[in-house]
Design an enzyme around this catalytic site. Structure first.
Site, short mmCIF file in Angstrom:
data_model
loop_
_atom_site.label_atom_id
_atom_site.label_comp_id
_atom_site.label_asym_id
_atom_site.label_seq_id
_atom_site.Cartn_x
_atom_site.Cartn_y
_atom_site.Cartn_z
N ARG A 243 0.84 -1.19 0.00
CA ARG A 243 0.00 0.00 0.00
C ARG A 243 0.88 1.25 0.00
NH1 ARG A 243 -3.43 -2.88 -1.56
NH2 ARG A 243 -5.41 -3.38 -0.58
N HIS A 291 -0.79 -0.12 -9.83
CA HIS A 291 -1.47 -1.06 -8.92
C HIS A 291 -1.94 -2.29 -9.69
CE1 HIS A 291 -3.78 -1.34 -4.88
NE2 HIS A 291 -3.61 -2.55 -5.38
P1 NDP Z 1 -1.61 -11.76 4.99
O1 NDP Z 1 -2.55 -11.26 6.02
O2 NDP Z 1 -1.73 -13.19 4.55
O3 NDP Z 1 -0.11 -11.56 5.49
C1 NDP Z 1 0.30 -10.45 6.21
C2 NDP Z 1 1.72 -10.66 6.72
O4 NDP Z 1 2.18 -9.43 7.30
C3 NDP Z 1 1.80 -11.73 7.82
O5 NDP Z 1 2.99 -12.47 7.70
C4 NDP Z 1 1.83 -10.88 9.10
O6 NDP Z 1 2.48 -11.48 10.20
C5 NDP Z 1 2.64 -9.70 8.62
N1 NDP Z 1 2.41 -8.53 9.48
C6 NDP Z 1 1.25 -7.88 9.75
N2 NDP Z 1 1.45 -6.88 10.63
C7 NDP Z 1 2.77 -6.90 10.92
C8 NDP Z 1 3.59 -6.12 11.77
N3 NDP Z 1 3.11 -5.13 12.51
N4 NDP Z 1 4.92 -6.42 11.83
C9 NDP Z 1 5.43 -7.44 11.11
N5 NDP Z 1 4.69 -8.22 10.27
C10 NDP Z 1 3.38 -7.95 10.19
O7 NDP Z 1 -1.74 -10.80 3.74
P2 NDP Z 1 -1.51 -11.11 2.18
O8 NDP Z 1 -0.16 -11.75 2.04
O9 NDP Z 1 -2.67 -11.82 1.60
O10 NDP Z 1 -1.51 -9.62 1.56
C11 NDP Z 1 -0.58 -8.66 1.99
C12 NDP Z 1 -0.95 -7.29 1.44
O11 NDP Z 1 -0.64 -7.22 0.06
C13 NDP Z 1 -2.42 -6.90 1.49
O12 NDP Z 1 -2.78 -6.47 2.77
C14 NDP Z 1 -2.50 -5.81 0.45
O13 NDP Z 1 -2.28 -4.55 1.05
C15 NDP Z 1 -1.36 -6.13 -0.50
N6 NDP Z 1 -1.84 -6.49 -1.84
C16 NDP Z 1 -1.46 -5.74 -2.91
C17 NDP Z 1 -1.87 -6.07 -4.18
C18 NDP Z 1 -1.44 -5.28 -5.37
O14 NDP Z 1 -1.91 -5.52 -6.47
N7 NDP Z 1 -0.50 -4.37 -5.24
C19 NDP Z 1 -2.73 -7.23 -4.42
C20 NDP Z 1 -3.04 -7.96 -3.23
C21 NDP Z 1 -2.62 -7.60 -1.99
P3 NDP Z 1 1.95 -12.87 10.84
O15 NDP Z 1 2.36 -13.93 9.83
O16 NDP Z 1 2.66 -12.97 12.11
O17 NDP Z 1 0.45 -12.72 10.95
C1 OXD Z 2 -5.77 -6.25 -2.86
C2 OXD Z 2 -5.34 -5.33 -3.91
O1 OXD Z 2 -5.64 -5.93 -1.68
O2 OXD Z 2 -5.73 -5.53 -5.07
O3 OXD Z 2 -6.25 -7.35 -3.21
O4 OXD Z 2 -4.59 -4.40 -3.63
#
Ligand code: NDP
Ligand code: OXD
Length: 328
Positions: A243, A291
């Site tokens: 993001r 994006h």
């Molecule tokens: P998940 O919820 O599966 O994974 C999140 C990860 O971040 C976990 O490993 C979590 O730790 C870690 N995390 C969360 N908070 C913290 C923190 N404070 N400190 C350290 N680690 C932290 O999410 P996804 O992998 O499915 O997606 C990740 C992000 O990707 C989405 O939230 C979205 O913003 C972005 N995205 C972007 C897209 C694009 O097209 N650009 C498309 C899809 C998603 P833990 O394992 O301990 O829970």
């Molecule tokens: C998502 C994205 O969060 O598209 O899936 O950014």
């Protein structure tokens, strides 16, 4: 009530209702053509009445949303489940949601492989000097750059969830040294794992390329700031695919101009589309994509949502339930 209790309670209600009462699904997604979604949901769930939300619409049991308006939830306080057609729920969690509703996000649904290919191509492009070769060839020059050592390009992946873990393992297949950072400890083959605020500095100083795949939460907003980015090894490179509000834009520009960072690939921005006068457009060491690193795939997403609705109706718990308190 705890989230599991909410899921079970709602599923019991639906189980009791489902054979006799059709349930209502309301679709409220910005920038999305609703017709194919409605057709896909209706085909898979013939007992459901699926409609596009408009003010004054009938009360629904389930919402399928992307960046909905507050008005939608204000008018639909009875919702039992909210399915977000993206992985990130940061925009959704800014709204006042019906407290009894479970919020379910997309888990992979075809996005993980897209993210892996996007990030791997970017790391390889950087590692193999492919941008410089492209410039030289365009200018009619046949040149060679000295091959680099993979051991000199440790890649740090922030966030080892559904997407981050897939990206980290894809990078490890190309034999890059890979570090990963998460909130709680995660064990992944060929990935050196770090966790929690206490290990963030160790993770950063061990990495030269930084890939951000964190969810946007109060704890992670502005995490890509001068202090953290300047801990990367000299010549560091940032890939932000999570993001825009993770990144402090001016800090990135300052570190690129000072030479500490060699550049960045940015797919996400604080304001999207990126405003025409934003300095990122004019910084040659920054590459921009709109994006698009991992797109929501409609058929995969509908299949996942329908599977979870069916599971809830059978009284089973589902994965991908968002913790509103944690923010992801
Ligand atoms: P998940 O919820 O599966 O994974 C999140 C990860 O971040 C976990 O490993 C979590 O730790 C870690 N995390 C969360 N908070 C913290 C923190 N404070 N400190 C350290 N680690 C932290 O999410 P996804 O992998 O499915 O997606 C990740 C992000 O990707 C989405 O939230 C979205 O913003 C972005 N995205 C972007 C897209 C694009 O097209 N650009 C498309 C899809 C998603 P833990 O394992 O301990 O829970
Ligand atoms: C998502 C994205 O969060 O598209 O899936 O950014």
């Amino acid at each position: 009530m705890g989230q599991l209790a909410q899921v079970l309670c709602w599923s019991v209600i639906l189980k009791l209702k489902a054979p006799v009462t059709p349930f209502q699904i309301s679709f409220c997604c910005a920038n999305t053509d609703p017709e194919p979604w409605l057709a896909g949901l209706h085909a898979a769930l013939p007992q459901a009445q699926v409609s596009v939300w408009q003010p004054g619409a009938v009360a629904a049991d389930i919402a399928v949303v992307w960046q909905p308006l507050q008005q939608f939830f204000d008018e639909q306080p009875q919702l039992k489940a909210i399915f977000n057609i993206g992985a990130g729920v940061d925009a959704l969690l800014k709204l006042r949601l019906p407290p009894q509703a479970v919020v379910v996000r997309l888990e992979d649904a075809g996005m993980a492989v897209q993210m892996a290919e996007y990030v791997c191509q970017a790391v390889i492009r950087h590692f193999r000097d492919l941008n410089a070769y492209a410039d030289d060839v365009r200018a009619g020059h046949w040149t060679y750059y000295k091959p680099r050592q993979r051991s000199d390009l440790p890649v740090g992946v922030m966030g080892l969830g559904v997407l981050g873990a897939r990206v980290a393992q894809a990078l490890a297949h190309f034999e890059f040294p890979v570090n990963g950072w998460s909130r709680t400890p995660r064990a992944l083959d060929s990935v050196r794992s770090f966790s929690g605020a206490a290990q963030l500095d160790d993770f950063l100083v061990s990495s030269r390329v930084l890939v951000n795949l964190l969810p946007l939460t109060p704890d992670t907003t502005n995490i890509l700031n001068r202090d953290h980015l300047s801990r990367l090894q000299p010549g560091g490179y940032l890939i932000n695919v999570a993001r825009g509000a993770h990144l402090v834009d001016d800090d990135l520009l300052a570190l690129i101009r000072s030479g500490h960072l060699s550049g960045a690939l940015l797919d996400v921005f604080r304001t999207e589309p990126l405003p025409v006068n934003h300095p990122f457009w004019r910084e040659p060491k920054i590459t921009i994509t709109p994006h698009t690193s991992a797109r929501t795939l409609r058929e995969d997403s509908i299949a996942q949502i329908v599977g979870k609705i069916d599971a809830l109706q059978r009284g089973q718990a589902v994965t991908g339930v968002v913790s509103v308190a944690r923010g992801y």
